[in-house]
Design a protein around this motif. Sequence first.
Motif, PDB file in Angstrom:
ATOM      1  N   ARG A  43      27.031  48.456  70.424  1.00  0.00           N
ATOM      2  CA  ARG A  43      27.238  48.689  68.995  1.00  0.00           C
ATOM      3  C   ARG A  43      26.259  47.797  68.257  1.00  0.00           C
ATOM      4  N   SER A  44      25.444  48.342  67.375  1.00  0.00           N
ATOM      5  CA  SER A  44      24.447  47.565  66.632  1.00  0.00           C
ATOM      6  C   SER A  44      24.780  47.549  65.147  1.00  0.00           C
ATOM      7  N   VAL A  45      24.674  46.386  64.550  1.00  0.00           N
ATOM      8  CA  VAL A  45      24.832  46.213  63.108  1.00  0.00           C
ATOM      9  C   VAL A  45      23.545  45.568  62.628  1.00  0.00           C
ATOM     10  N   TYR A  46      22.858  46.223  61.663  1.00  0.00           N
ATOM     11  CA  TYR A  46      21.528  45.764  61.279  1.00  0.00           C
ATOM     12  C   TYR A  46      21.168  46.259  59.880  1.00  0.00           C
ATOM     13  N   TRP A  47      20.183  45.589  59.265  1.00  0.00           N
ATOM     14  CA  TRP A  47      19.640  46.041  57.994  1.00  0.00           C
ATOM     15  C   TRP A  47      18.625  47.140  58.255  1.00  0.00           C
ATOM     16  N   TRP A  48      18.714  48.225  57.501  1.00  0.00           N
ATOM     17  CA  TRP A  48      17.705  49.270  57.565  1.00  0.00           C
ATOM     18  C   TRP A  48      17.675  49.993  56.232  1.00  0.00           C
ATOM     19  N   GLU A  49      16.499  50.050  55.644  1.00  0.00           N
ATOM     20  CA  GLU A  49      16.270  50.724  54.376  1.00  0.00           C
ATOM     21  C   GLU A  49      17.234  50.248  53.292  1.00  0.00           C
ATOM     22  N   GLY A  50      17.406  48.918  53.214  1.00  0.00           N
ATOM     23  CA  GLY A  50      18.192  48.310  52.146  1.00  0.00           C
ATOM     24  C   GLY A  50      19.692  48.338  52.322  1.00  0.00           C
ATOM     25  N   GLU A  51      20.174  48.785  53.477  1.00  0.00           N
ATOM     26  CA  GLU A  51      21.617  48.860  53.713  1.00  0.00           C
ATOM     27  C   GLU A  51      21.966  48.330  55.096  1.00  0.00           C
ATOM     28  N   VAL A  52      23.192  47.853  55.206  1.00  0.00           N
ATOM     29  CA  VAL A  52      23.687  47.455  56.519  1.00  0.00           C
ATOM     30  C   VAL A  52      24.114  48.712  57.267  1.00  0.00           C
ATOM     31  N   GLN A  53      23.584  48.868  58.456  1.00  0.00           N
ATOM     32  CA  GLN A  53      23.918  50.011  59.308  1.00  0.00           C
ATOM     33  C   GLN A  53      24.859  49.542  60.419  1.00  0.00           C
ATOM     34  N   ASP A  54      25.712  50.422  60.888  1.00  0.00           N
ATOM     35  CA  ASP A  54      26.620  50.148  62.006  1.00  0.00           C
ATOM     36  C   ASP A  54      26.568  51.391  62.887  1.00  0.00           C
ATOM     37  N   ALA A  55      25.959  51.257  64.057  1.00  0.00           N
ATOM     38  CA  ALA A  55      25.678  52.448  64.856  1.00  0.00           C
ATOM     39  C   ALA A  55      25.903  52.205  66.339  1.00  0.00           C
ATOM     40  N   ALA A  56      26.324  53.265  67.015  1.00  0.00           N
ATOM     41  CA  ALA A  56      26.366  53.257  68.473  1.00  0.00           C
ATOM     42  C   ALA A  56      24.938  53.456  68.968  1.00  0.00           C
ATOM     43  N   GLU A  57      24.534  52.651  69.941  1.00  0.00           N
ATOM     44  CA  GLU A  57      23.205  52.788  70.530  1.00  0.00           C
ATOM     45  C   GLU A  57      23.304  52.579  72.034  1.00  0.00           C
ATOM     46  N   TRP A  58      22.211  52.842  72.682  1.00  0.00           N
ATOM     47  CA  TRP A  58      22.073  52.609  74.124  1.00  0.00           C
ATOM     48  C   TRP A  58      20.993  51.564  74.315  1.00  0.00           C
ATOM     49  N   ARG A  59      21.352  50.468  74.953  1.00  0.00           N
ATOM     50  CA  ARG A  59      20.401  49.380  75.212  1.00  0.00           C
ATOM     51  C   ARG A  59      19.748  49.608  76.565  1.00  0.00           C
ATOM     52  N   ILE A  60      18.454  49.347  76.618  1.00  0.00           N
ATOM     53  CA  ILE A  60      17.719  49.453  77.878  1.00  0.00           C
ATOM     54  C   ILE A  60      17.089  48.096  78.154  1.00  0.00           C
ATOM     55  N   ASP A  61      17.429  47.506  79.293  1.00  0.00           N
ATOM     56  CA  ASP A  61      16.829  46.253  79.746  1.00  0.00           C
ATOM     57  C   ASP A  61      15.891  46.558  80.896  1.00  0.00           C
ATOM     58  N   PHE A  62      14.635  46.168  80.743  1.00  0.00           N
ATOM     59  CA  PHE A  62      13.609  46.387  81.757  1.00  0.00           C
ATOM     60  C   PHE A  62      13.279  45.060  82.440  1.00  0.00           C
ATOM     61  N   LYS A  63      13.225  45.039  83.774  1.00  0.00           N
ATOM     62  CA  LYS A  63      12.798  43.853  84.528  1.00  0.00           C
ATOM     63  C   LYS A  63      11.327  44.043  84.871  1.00  0.00           C
ATOM     64  N   THR A  64      10.481  43.100  84.435  1.00  0.00           N
ATOM     65  CA  THR A  64       9.039  43.286  84.590  1.00  0.00           C
ATOM     66  C   THR A  64       8.308  41.960  84.690  1.00  0.00           C
ATOM     67  N   ARG A  65       7.004  42.040  84.917  1.00  0.00           N
ATOM     68  CA  ARG A  65       6.136  40.860  84.910  1.00  0.00           C
ATOM     69  C   ARG A  65       5.611  40.635  83.497  1.00  0.00           C
TER      70      ARG A  65
END
Length: 110
Positions: A43-65
């Motif tokens: 669940r992400s809560v963030y500022w976007w286009e002048g408003e606080v957004q509250d949205a379901a998202e999918w996080r992707i973690d990449f293991k890399t060099r």
Amino acid sequence: MTTNNSDLLVMTTTHDDEAKARTLAADVVRARLAACAQVYRIRSVYWWEGEVQDAAEWRIDFKTRAELADPLTGFISEHHDYATPEVVAVPVATGSAAYLEWVRAETAKR
């Protein structure tokens, strides 16, 4: 046994669609820009286009060099629907020596 590292990262992005997140994860791994990717719901809560957004998202973690950070950032930006996709990296301070060597080996095949 664990080992200290300065050459490995966990890079993260998010997506609003599970299927697209899984596709992006698979495409990055196929391109050998990451050894693996983990996709999970958040669940992400963030500022976007002048408003606080509250949205379901999918996080992707990449293991890399670390040396693949710029190409991976470019790949994510090119293949992402968001105008400003999150791309952040956290250094791997320590971890299982065998696992970390696997990450190095899999991303070296690029």
